[in-house]
Design a protein around this motif. Structure first.
Motif, PDB file in Angstrom:
ATOM      1  N   ASP A 193       0.838  -1.201   0.000  1.00  0.00           N
ATOM      2  CA  ASP A 193       0.000   0.000   0.000  1.00  0.00           C
ATOM      3  C   ASP A 193       0.871   1.248   0.000  1.00  0.00           C
ATOM      4  O   ASP A 193       1.949   1.269   0.595  1.00  0.00           O
ATOM      5  N   VAL A 244     -16.912  -2.688  -3.470  1.00  0.00           N
ATOM      6  CA  VAL A 244     -16.697  -3.716  -2.453  1.00  0.00           C
ATOM      7  C   VAL A 244     -15.519  -3.364  -1.545  1.00  0.00           C
ATOM      8  O   VAL A 244     -15.380  -3.930  -0.470  1.00  0.00           O
ATOM      9  N   THR A 303     -15.400  -0.346   2.253  1.00  0.00           N
ATOM     10  CA  THR A 303     -15.427  -0.469   3.707  1.00  0.00           C
ATOM     11  C   THR A 303     -14.056  -0.272   4.334  1.00  0.00           C
ATOM     12  O   THR A 303     -13.968   0.086   5.495  1.00  0.00           O
ATOM     13  N   VAL A 304     -13.001  -0.507   3.545  1.00  0.00           N
ATOM     14  CA  VAL A 304     -11.670  -0.345   4.152  1.00  0.00           C
ATOM     15  C   VAL A 304     -11.415   1.115   4.542  1.00  0.00           C
ATOM     16  O   VAL A 304     -10.594   1.394   5.400  1.00  0.00           O
ATOM     17  N   ARG A 346      -5.211   2.603   1.876  1.00  0.00           N
ATOM     18  CA  ARG A 346      -5.447   1.242   1.389  1.00  0.00           C
ATOM     19  C   ARG A 346      -6.448   1.264   0.234  1.00  0.00           C
ATOM     20  O   ARG A 346      -6.252   0.610  -0.789  1.00  0.00           O
ATOM     21  N   ILE A 391      -5.669   0.003  -3.556  1.00  0.00           N
ATOM     22  CA  ILE A 391      -6.397  -1.079  -4.228  1.00  0.00           C
ATOM     23  C   ILE A 391      -6.865  -0.610  -5.603  1.00  0.00           C
ATOM     24  O   ILE A 391      -6.696  -1.297  -6.610  1.00  0.00           O
ATOM     25  N   LEU A 420     -12.704 -11.819  -0.875  1.00  0.00           N
ATOM     26  CA  LEU A 420     -12.464 -10.379  -0.725  1.00  0.00           C
ATOM     27  C   LEU A 420     -12.057 -10.054   0.709  1.00  0.00           C
ATOM     28  O   LEU A 420     -11.164  -9.252   0.959  1.00  0.00           O
ATOM     29  N   SER A 472      -8.585 -11.198   1.523  1.00  0.00           N
ATOM     30  CA  SER A 472      -7.576 -10.355   0.882  1.00  0.00           C
ATOM     31  C   SER A 472      -7.453  -9.002   1.559  1.00  0.00           C
ATOM     32  O   SER A 472      -6.653  -8.175   1.149  1.00  0.00           O
ATOM     33  N   GLY A 473      -8.266  -8.774   2.583  1.00  0.00           N
ATOM     34  CA  GLY A 473      -8.219  -7.480   3.248  1.00  0.00           C
ATOM     35  C   GLY A 473      -8.841  -6.374   2.428  1.00  0.00           C
ATOM     36  O   GLY A 473      -8.564  -5.200   2.629  1.00  0.00           O
ATOM     37  N   THR A 474      -9.690  -6.726   1.467  1.00  0.00           N
ATOM     38  CA  THR A 474     -10.306  -5.715   0.617  1.00  0.00           C
ATOM     39  C   THR A 474     -11.651  -5.256   1.179  1.00  0.00           C
ATOM     40  O   THR A 474     -12.036  -4.115   1.001  1.00  0.00           O
ATOM     41  N   SER A 475     -12.350  -6.174   1.823  1.00  0.00           N
ATOM     42  CA  SER A 475     -13.657  -5.819   2.362  1.00  0.00           C
ATOM     43  C   SER A 475     -13.740  -6.275   3.799  1.00  0.00           C
ATOM     44  O   SER A 475     -13.015  -7.167   4.227  1.00  0.00           O
ATOM     45  N   ALA A 514      -1.856  -8.712   4.586  1.00  0.00           N
ATOM     46  CA  ALA A 514      -1.542  -7.793   3.493  1.00  0.00           C
ATOM     47  C   ALA A 514      -1.946  -6.371   3.859  1.00  0.00           C
ATOM     48  O   ALA A 514      -1.195  -5.423   3.632  1.00  0.00           O
ATOM     49  N   GLY A 515      -3.136  -6.239   4.428  1.00  0.00           N
ATOM     50  CA  GLY A 515      -3.644  -4.898   4.661  1.00  0.00           C
ATOM     51  C   GLY A 515      -3.245  -4.331   6.009  1.00  0.00           C
ATOM     52  O   GLY A 515      -3.367  -3.135   6.242  1.00  0.00           O
TER      53      GLY A 515
END
Lengths: 255, 263, 311
Positions: free
Chosen positions: B40, B80, B83-84, B112, B116, C166, C169-172, C261-262
């Motif tokens: 990131d 999607v 939310t991060v 982040r 992405i 998802l 993967s730390g995306t959601s 990852a996140g």
């Protein structure tokens, strides 16, 4: 029972080099429907023959027998020979190379993404070496005047172009006999004219199933009339086209 | 529909068009893997990866903006990842109300989220470029060379060939449905949802049967030309010295992008 | 034109390397089995059949029907393909469809294609076929209703797998992505169910031989019922659990080394929510509960039927 007409019968003629010999061919579909009811005919080297008759007469079924896609139940009284070679399971690959079958819908015949791959399919599956395959593709495309289309994508072609490439896909196998199912169906007048000129130029022995009586008159010296699974007339095209009783009896029209 | 709607290939005679398709597939995949591996907020890496992409764009003669314009396709999916923005703990940047929730965007969350999006955006563009400079049949050959099983590449080749034929058939079915979907003035047209779904299902069933019968005719056409269960193909592609050179150069450049991100 | 009616095509960049690779490994192993099974079980005729069927699924995905408020019902096709072609051939066909959507139209990424194939091609085919197979030998009405439930669940299972990937993967965020994905797909799945049932009933009417005894459709082993049931069970168990107690699953994932990852070391390992998220609201619990009850009921009925058919 269809009427049989006394037209000079080509079956009794002698010729040098019989390309196709059929004696007493029968076929019924699994549901019992009789499709071929004792077909006998003979094609000589260089013959150009039209196969006419109403829908359901058995023309397409007959054509699918000529390279063993249908049939194969070893009926001892039946003979089906190509270039003197009996059609048996062992001979099937060789027979399929000798009989070039062009289907009605070129979208079914051209199943590869590119023109090259489609024309090369036959020679490749005959087991020819790569150089020979490439040479054959070039010759076949040249024969249908489509050399510049080698790298084109099949779905980019017009109906007439697809038809000509479809013919090239079997020419590349150097067949002894070329069999076409409804070659002029769905073509506009110009594409049809181009096709007729092409068929006239090709030196191959030819059996062409068609409803296009004008095409028959223009191209083929000999005509076979089928109805209800039988050959009801086999003779010179001029004579058959002059026999109005015969034409009417089998739902055909004089062009 | 005209076939153009499906064709992503653009006929040109650029440097990229002339490369072996294997090289293009390989470099594209390595590029996407590299983007995914970048940490990131690796801004310098993102920029250098972007430069790599621009260079590829220039070499394709399609123009710098070509892939940019088409990259919007992946945007909706960004939802999607939204939310991060709020879920990753960090210093609060801004707080606002959404329906019944108070949402706080954190700095870490924002980094982040943006990272992405950038990774995805760069990767999608390279994939767009790949099919713009490679004819799909060549792409299939590349997959064959890269040891994708023959049965899969064959299905894909058939899919590509008949995609155009069958979508034409679907559009004819849809047009036939539309031309009969008349309405009487003042009255709602069409039945309930279940009825409409049934019509759509009938269309799918119809299409299935036509396709099934077509596959039988194709099978006959294949048999007639000597098919006996095994498919043979001629592969027109051969790696030239230039192809090896380009692969090596691309891998080196992508490694540098990675290195910048890790320093 | 948009080619992905169902929002399951994950683009590159949204899944971590580790999740992408794990999905590829699962996909490759499954496809390897599928290829060896189809080579053994299917004749040479199946090659053009599978090819044209792949084009059929692709084209059938364009068929839509208006539902309400500008939305429309669509077909994903995994369950339908597996039911008419048999599970292994269905998987290969769906793989080709997903591959072409990703390669040619960038509907779904390349590195994440393993995940997309898994979600939309393998899981949907396994669950769709497995449940349908449990109704073998039953009346047409039973078969069709089971096929409808199977089609609906196949979309739900695909959505669940996508959501889990998802999240891993730390995306959601787990507590949001699962209820959101399953909620949307509970509706989308209805379109899938309707079209699948109508298409099957059309085929049963016109060409019953394609689905009857001796067809590819009837040849799948009983093991498929188990596989389909297990995936259905996973949907049932994981969905409410994930929605009700996202922290619990998250902890498991972190312990297993997935989520890093996140989350750099400087971040807290377990995010404590300062905000009431969907995952903790009454709404999401209700949604998950309803889905859970529906799914549990369907699975129980189906397993019961399967056992009765066996006896």
């Amino acid at each position: 029972m269809p009427v049989t007409h006394a037209i000079k019968n080509f079956q009794t003629f002698e010729c040098d080099g019989e390309v196709l010999t059929i004696k007493d061919l029968h076929f019924s579909y699994p549901d019992g429907r009789v499709a071929l009811d004792g077909i006998s005919l003979k094609l000589c080297n260089g013959d150009k023959v039209a196969l006419v008759g109403p829908n359901g007469a058995g023309k397409s079924t007959l054509i699918l027998h000529l390279n063993g896609i249908l049939g194969g139940r070893g009926d001892p009284s039946t003979t089906l020979k190509v270039n003197g070679m009996e059609l048996t399971r062992e001979n099937l690959p060789i027979i399929r190379a000798m009989v070039g079958l062009v289907f009605q819908n070129p979208d079914d015949q051209l199943f590869s993404p590119t023109v090259f791959e489609d024309v090369a399919f036959g020679p490749l599956h005959m087991g020819l070496p790569e150089d020979e395959v490439r040479a054959r593709v070039d010759v076949a495309l040249e024969a249908v005047r489509m050399s510049s289309y080698k790298d084109r994508l099949s779905h980019h072609l017009s109906a007439g172009e697809k038809k000509r490439i479809a013919i090239a896909t079997v020419l590349s196998m150097n067949p002894s006999i070329l069999i076409l199912d409804e070659p002029s169906a769905g073509l506009d007048p110009r594409a049809r004219r181009t096709l007729i000129n092409l068929l006239r130029e090709l030196p191959n022995t030819m059996l062409v199933s068609t409803h296009d009586m004008a095409l028959v008159k223009e191209l083929f010296p000999r005509t076979i009339v089928m109805d209800e699974g039988r050959v009801v007339a086999d003779g010179s095209t001029m004579e058959i086209l002059d026999n109005e009783k015969l034409l009417t009896a089998h739902g055909l029209e004089k062009p | 529909m005209h076939f153009d709607a499906f064709d992503r290939y653009h006929e040109k005679s650029s440097f990229l068009h002339g490369l072996d398709p294997r090289v293009k597939v390989l470099v594209t995949v390595i590029y996407i893997v590299s983007n995914t591996l970048l940490p990131d907020a690796a801004w310098y890496s993102f920029v250098s990866a972007w430069i790599f992409l621009i260079a590829a764009n220039l070499l394709s003669q399609l123009g710098i903006e070509y892939t940019f314009k088409r990259s919007i396709i992946a945007l909706p999916f960004a939802l999607v990842a939204i939310t991060v923005l709020f879920s990753i703990p960090g210093k609060p940047i801004s707080t606002f109300q959404f329906l019944m929730w108070d949402l706080t965007i954190t700095d870490a969350g924002l980094l982040r989220f943006v990272s992405i999006l950038i990774r995805s955006w760069l990767s999608v563009q390279m994939a767009i470029l790949l099919v713009a400079v490679t004819r799909f049949p060549d792409l299939i050959h590349a997959l064959e060379h890269l040891r994708v099983p023959a049965i899969l590449t064959t299905i894909i080749a058939f899919l590509y060939r008949y995609l155009f034929v069958l979508t034409d058939e679907v559009l004819r079915l849809i047009r036939a449905r539309e031309s009969r979907s008349a309405a009487v003035a003042g009255q709602r047209s069409g039945g309930g949802v279940a009825w409409r779904a049934k019509i759509a299902g009938n269309m799918a069933g119809q299409l299935f049967l036509r396709s099934y019968e077509r596959s039988e005719r194709i099978y006959n056409a294949m048999l007639s030309r000597g098919y006996s269960g095994h498919l043979y193909t001629l592969n027109p592609h051969e790696m030239k010295q230039r192809d090896y050179f380009v692969t090596a150069f691309a891998i080196a450049a992508i490694s540098i992008v990675q290195l910048i991100g890790r320093l | 034109m948009h080619f992905s009616p169902v929002p399951l095509h994950i683009p590159d960049g949204f899944l971590s390397i580790m999740v992408s690779i794990i999905c590829w490994v699962i996909t490759i192993i499954t496809l390897g089995i599928a290829i060896s099974k189809t080579n053994k079980a299917l004749g040479e005729k199946q090659v053009p059949l599978m090819g044209v069927m792949a084009a059929f699924i692709f084209a059938a995905q364009m068929i839509n029907f208006p539902v309400a408020g500008g939305t429309s019902g669509h077909l994903l096709g995994g369950a339908l393909a597996a039911i008419v072609l048999g599970p292994w051939a269905g998987m290969l066909v769906m793989t080709a469809v997903v591959a072409v959507q990703g390669l040619l139209f960038q509907d779904g990424g390349l590195l994440v294609m393993g995940a997309n194939i898994l979600n939309m091609g393998l899981v949907t085919a396994a669950i769709g076929y497995g449940l349908y197979r449990s109704a073998a030998g039953r009346s047409k009405v039973v078969k069709l209703s089971v096929a409808g439930v199977a089609a609906w669940l196949s979309v739900m299972a695909g959505a669940l797998f996508t959501a889990l990937q998802l999240w891993l993967s730390g995306t959601s965020q787990l507590g949001i992505v699962i209820p959101a994905m399953l909620g949307i797909h509970a509706l989308i799945g209805l379109g899938e169910a309707f079209i699948t049932v109508a298409a099957l009933s059309f085929i049963l009417q016109v060409r019953p031989d394609l689905l009857g005894e001796g067809s590819e459709s009837a040849k799948g082993g009983r093991g498929w019922i188990l596989a389909g049931g297990l995936i259905a069970l996973a949907v049932v168990l994981i969905s409410p659990l994930a929605s009700g107690d996202p922290d619990g699953l998250e902890r498991v994932a972190i312990n297993m080394g997935f989520i890093d990852a996140g989350l750099d070391a400087s971040y807290q390992v377990i995010p404590d929510y300062t905000l009431p998220f969907l995952g903790e609201t009454a709404l999401s619990t209700i949604v998950a509960g309803v889905i859970g009850i529906f799914v549990v009921g369907a699975v129980v009925v189906l397993i019961g039927r399967g056992m009765r058919a066996k006896a």
